[in-house]
Design an enzyme around this catalytic site. Structure first.
Site, PDB file in Angstrom:
ATOM      1  N   SER A  91       0.879   4.276  -2.955  1.00 26.77           N
ATOM      2  CA  SER A  91       0.544   5.685  -2.743  1.00 26.77           C
ATOM      3  C   SER A  91       1.574   6.601  -3.385  1.00 26.77           C
ATOM      4  O   SER A  91       1.224   7.621  -4.000  1.00 26.77           O
ATOM      5  CB  SER A  91       0.427   5.977  -1.241  1.00 26.77           C
ATOM      6  N   ILE A 114       0.829  -1.204   0.000  1.00 28.03           N
ATOM      7  CA  ILE A 114       0.000   0.000   0.000  1.00 28.03           C
ATOM      8  C   ILE A 114       0.864   1.253   0.000  1.00 28.03           C
ATOM      9  O   ILE A 114       0.556   2.245  -0.675  1.00 28.03           O
ATOM     10  CB  ILE A 114      -0.941  -0.020   1.219  1.00 28.03           C
ATOM     11  N   ASP A 115       1.945   1.238   0.749  1.00 27.50           N
ATOM     12  CA  ASP A 115       2.851   2.388   0.817  1.00 27.50           C
ATOM     13  C   ASP A 115       3.441   2.688  -0.549  1.00 27.50           C
ATOM     14  O   ASP A 115       3.455   3.835  -1.011  1.00 27.50           O
ATOM     15  CB  ASP A 115       3.954   2.099   1.830  1.00 27.50           C
ATOM     16  N   ASP A 116       3.950   1.663  -1.216  1.00 26.57           N
ATOM     17  CA  ASP A 116       4.474   1.835  -2.575  1.00 26.57           C
ATOM     18  C   ASP A 116       3.427   2.432  -3.495  1.00 26.57           C
ATOM     19  O   ASP A 116       3.697   3.362  -4.259  1.00 26.57           O
ATOM     20  CB  ASP A 116       4.920   0.484  -3.144  1.00 26.57           C
ATOM     21  N   HIS A 135       1.268   8.940   3.948  1.00 26.06           N
ATOM     22  CA  HIS A 135       1.533   8.916   2.511  1.00 26.06           C
ATOM     23  C   HIS A 135       0.231   8.804   1.714  1.00 26.06           C
ATOM     24  O   HIS A 135       0.100   9.405   0.646  1.00 26.06           O
ATOM     25  CB  HIS A 135       2.472   7.757   2.168  1.00 26.06           C
TER      26      HIS A 135
END
Length: 683
Positions: A387, A383-385, A461
């Site tokens: 965003s 999920i971080d990637d 993020h």
């Protein structure tokens, strides 16, 4: 305009540094369009690689020589090996390195092993190592299997709604636990020559060692209940009949085979990869089997080799490196139609994942559309990637025939991330609502993080992404995410950093997120964070924070200055409108003064976080006292820290670039408020 006569020299230096950095990334971009830097962790990677090779019969004398050279190059002056740069020695890491060197033929009488042995024995020897190290030693007959946890293969039958099912584990833990169920049940033994024995690391000898799992020191609770459960499972293990055992093992094998990625990995990371190969080997899958060959060949992509040394990465991060580099280039003023970012955008679009994965167990109605850290890890998008990929892609201007694909890619990504929001309003890294704390109390989980609950930095993020796309707090997902972030602020004004070290990272993620969603940056709660950042600046103008800040509250925000952490602090200050303040000016000067001629920075300190080692995967309200079960010292025996070798380069570019663009009078640089307001991602 924020320019003034006293800042003119700083602005000139910043502009020159930005140009050098942009040129560095232009030269370093791959022909396919991505950027990819080394992911450095600790020498258990090399030790376990060598042990894996020995266990599976892949004896490469020259490769082993280089692996050993690398391990020896990381040994400390006291004979130990540690978890991060300048960390105190860790007994588990040191035992694994010691045993790997002996397996490869190094004499216990050599000076490096003599010093290592002295350190290990001073820390209590092999009985004091973590569970995973004991499992590795047991594989070679150097630890008694009765001193490892009991986890029956029948656990694979537990449905996703039941306690202790495999989907309650974090993705990385799940992919590790499943093959280990085979290993702990079969208890294989790879014979090694007597010269490789490590009996000398037992303070009271092997016969005088207590192999029982340590009883929890806390009062009655999950830890005690699960410790007694392990005892019961040990009795079950010794029953003469296990009617479901064969069926369970076959189901585990199917799961393992189905979860191998296109690049040969499992979950894209080292632990499940090595344990899957060991489990398959134990079950008779030979070196010529297609799955094994694919796994072994893929592992080679994790190795970095020269004429003298060979290191092994725990993971690779080309998508993560590419999206942050692209965002930094764009935020530093690179034209949105520059061929460099057009090429990286096309590569990122090609890496978008449109197939399902384990995350669907908790998000059944959400369509795929994320990105992973790696190139081919389609089962575990991050999920971080996702965003930051969307933020980076949003600013790029592609030729007209490609615009529809770009818009669809962003739309699908936002839809997937919205569907992955957890109940408390935050976002985790890989899963939704993965926060059953009792799972972290089983005896098996004395290393790393068992769970993947929401974190402030990932959520921030996401909020920054929504803000850049024009969403406001009137949109439900943004409102809930905002409330979660605010609820997690510390009394001193800072925010905890789960995936980066540590509070500096948290602040550097939250402040630009608040700016992006339109918060009034003069509010008292924001000023407390700004004051915290200013109060933790070093005399040289930079910022730094030790990995040890995860286990010692007294050093939150304290450590030698680094390029990446200085950049995070600056990003936070700039987002709060502090472009001209003395702290920001000194921070900018630190970065421009320490930049090398080729546009890069040096950074030996680890500023990336894999696991703080809390088990529960999030900030602890109270750290455990010395002597208590799961207590960590500065050696962080349950932690896993990372040095992303490109952090030192793209984060400073992002900070310097945002300052440079603001100095040009760019105003609010990010929010596209004309695009969306109360509009949902499906509109």
């Amino acid at each position: 305009m924020i320019a003034s006569s006293k800042n003119t020299q700083v602005e000139w230096s910043v502009n020159q540094a930005v140009k050098r950095s942009q040129e560095y990334f232009r030269q370093m971009q791959s022909p396919e369009g991505y950027w990819w830097g080394q992911l450095e962790s600790n020498p258990t990677m090399e030790a376990e690689y060598l042990m894996l090779c020995y266990f599976t019969g892949r004896n490469d004398t020259e490769r082993w020589r280089k692996i050993c050279n690398y391990i020896l190059s990381k040994q400390r002056s006291d004979g130990s090996w540690g978890q991060y740069y300048e960390a105190p020695g860790d007994v588990s890491t040191s035992v694994e390195c010691y045993f790997a060197l002996k397996l490869a033929g190094h004499s216990p009488d050599s000076k490096p092993l003599q010093k290592a042995r002295e350190f290990i024995l001073s820390k209590g020897g092999i009985p004091k190592v973590r569970v995973f190290t004991k499992i590795w030693l047991a594989l070679f007959g150097q630890w008694d299997w009765k001193g490892t946890p009991n986890m029956p293969p029948e656990m694979i039958f537990l449905p996703s709604w039941a306690p202790f099912n495999i989907y309650d584990f974090a993705s990385w833990a799940r992919a590790t636990v499943v093959p280990i169920l085979i290993i702990l049940n079969r208890q294989p033994n790879c014979t090694v020559p007597e010269s490789a024995y490590v009996n000398e690391l037992y303070p009271t000898g092997r016969d005088g060692t207590d192999y029982t799992l340590a009883k929890p020191t806390s009062g009655f609770g999950w830890s005690k209940v699960l410790w007694w459960t392990d005892k019961f499972l040990g009795l079950y293990r010794h029953l003469p009949i296990h009617p479901l055992r064969g069926l369970a093992e076959r189901k585990i094998v199917r799961w393992v085979l189905e979860h191998q990625e296109a690049d040969g990995s499992w979950a894209g990371i080292q632990p499940p990869w090595v344990y899957s190969l060991i489990a398959l080997n134990t079950l008779g899958y030979g070196p010529e089997h297609e799955v094994v060959k694919k796994g072994v060949e893929g592992f080679e992509a994790f190795t970095l080799e020269d004429d003298d040394k060979c290191s092994v990465q725990a993971c690779v991060s080309p998508v993560w490196d590419t999206c942050i580099a692209q965002l930094a280039l764009l935020d530093s003023g690179l034209p949105p139609d520059d061929q460099m970012v057009q090429a990286s955008t096309r590569w990122l679009m090609d890496k978008q994942i449109f197939t399902g994965g384990d995350w669907q167990v908790r998000a059944k109605t959400t369509r795929p559309g994320g990105w992973s850290v790696e190139c081919d890890n389609v089962l575990y998008p991050d999920i971080d990637d996702a965003s930051i990929v969307v933020m980076a892609m949003h600013k790029v201007r592609l030729p007209k025939p490609e615009k529809r694909r770009q818009a669809d890619s962003i739309q699908r990504g936002v839809e997937w991330m919205t569907g992955m929001q957890s109940k408390n309003g935050g976002w985790a890294a890989f899963d939704k609502d993965n926060d059953h704390k009792y799972l972290s109390k089983i005896p098996f989980t004395d290393f790393g993080e068992t769970l993947d609950p929401p974190s402030v930095d990932v959520t921030a993020h996401l909020l920054e992404m929504y803000g850049r796309l024009g969403y406001t707090k009137d949109y439900a997902a943004v409102s809930r995410g905002f409330d979660y972030v605010i609820s997690e602020q510390e009394e001193d004004g800072s925010w905890f950093g789960r995936w980066g070290v540590n509070y500096i990272y948290g602040c550097g993620a939250v402040l630009p997120a608040l700016e992006a969603i339109g918060e009034d940056m003069s509010q008292p709660y924001i000023r407390r964070c700004v004051n915290w950042l200013m109060g933790h600046q070093n005399d040289d103008g930079g910022w730094g924070e030790s990995c040890a800040s995860y286990v010692d509250p007294a050093i939150h925000g304290i450590g030698p200055s680094t390029a990446s952490q200085t950049a995070w602090a600056l990003i936070g200050l700039l987002s709060a409108g502090e472009h001209g303040c003395e702290a920001a000016q000194k921070g900018l000067s630190y970065l421009t003064d320490t930049q090398k001629e080729d546009g890069t920075w040096d950074e030996q300190y680890f500023t990336g976080t894999g696991f703080p080692g809390y088990g529960v995967g999030k900030r602890l309200n109270t750290l455990l006292d010395h002597g208590k079960t799961s207590h960590q010292g500065l050696d962080m025996p349950a932690g896993f820290m990372i040095n992303y070798h490109l952090y030192r380069n793209y984060w400073p570019l992002l900070a310097l670039g945002r300052y440079s663009q603001s100095a040009l009078g760019g105003g609010n640089r990010h929010r596209d408020v004309t695009k969306r307001n109360n509009i949902g991602p499906n509109d």
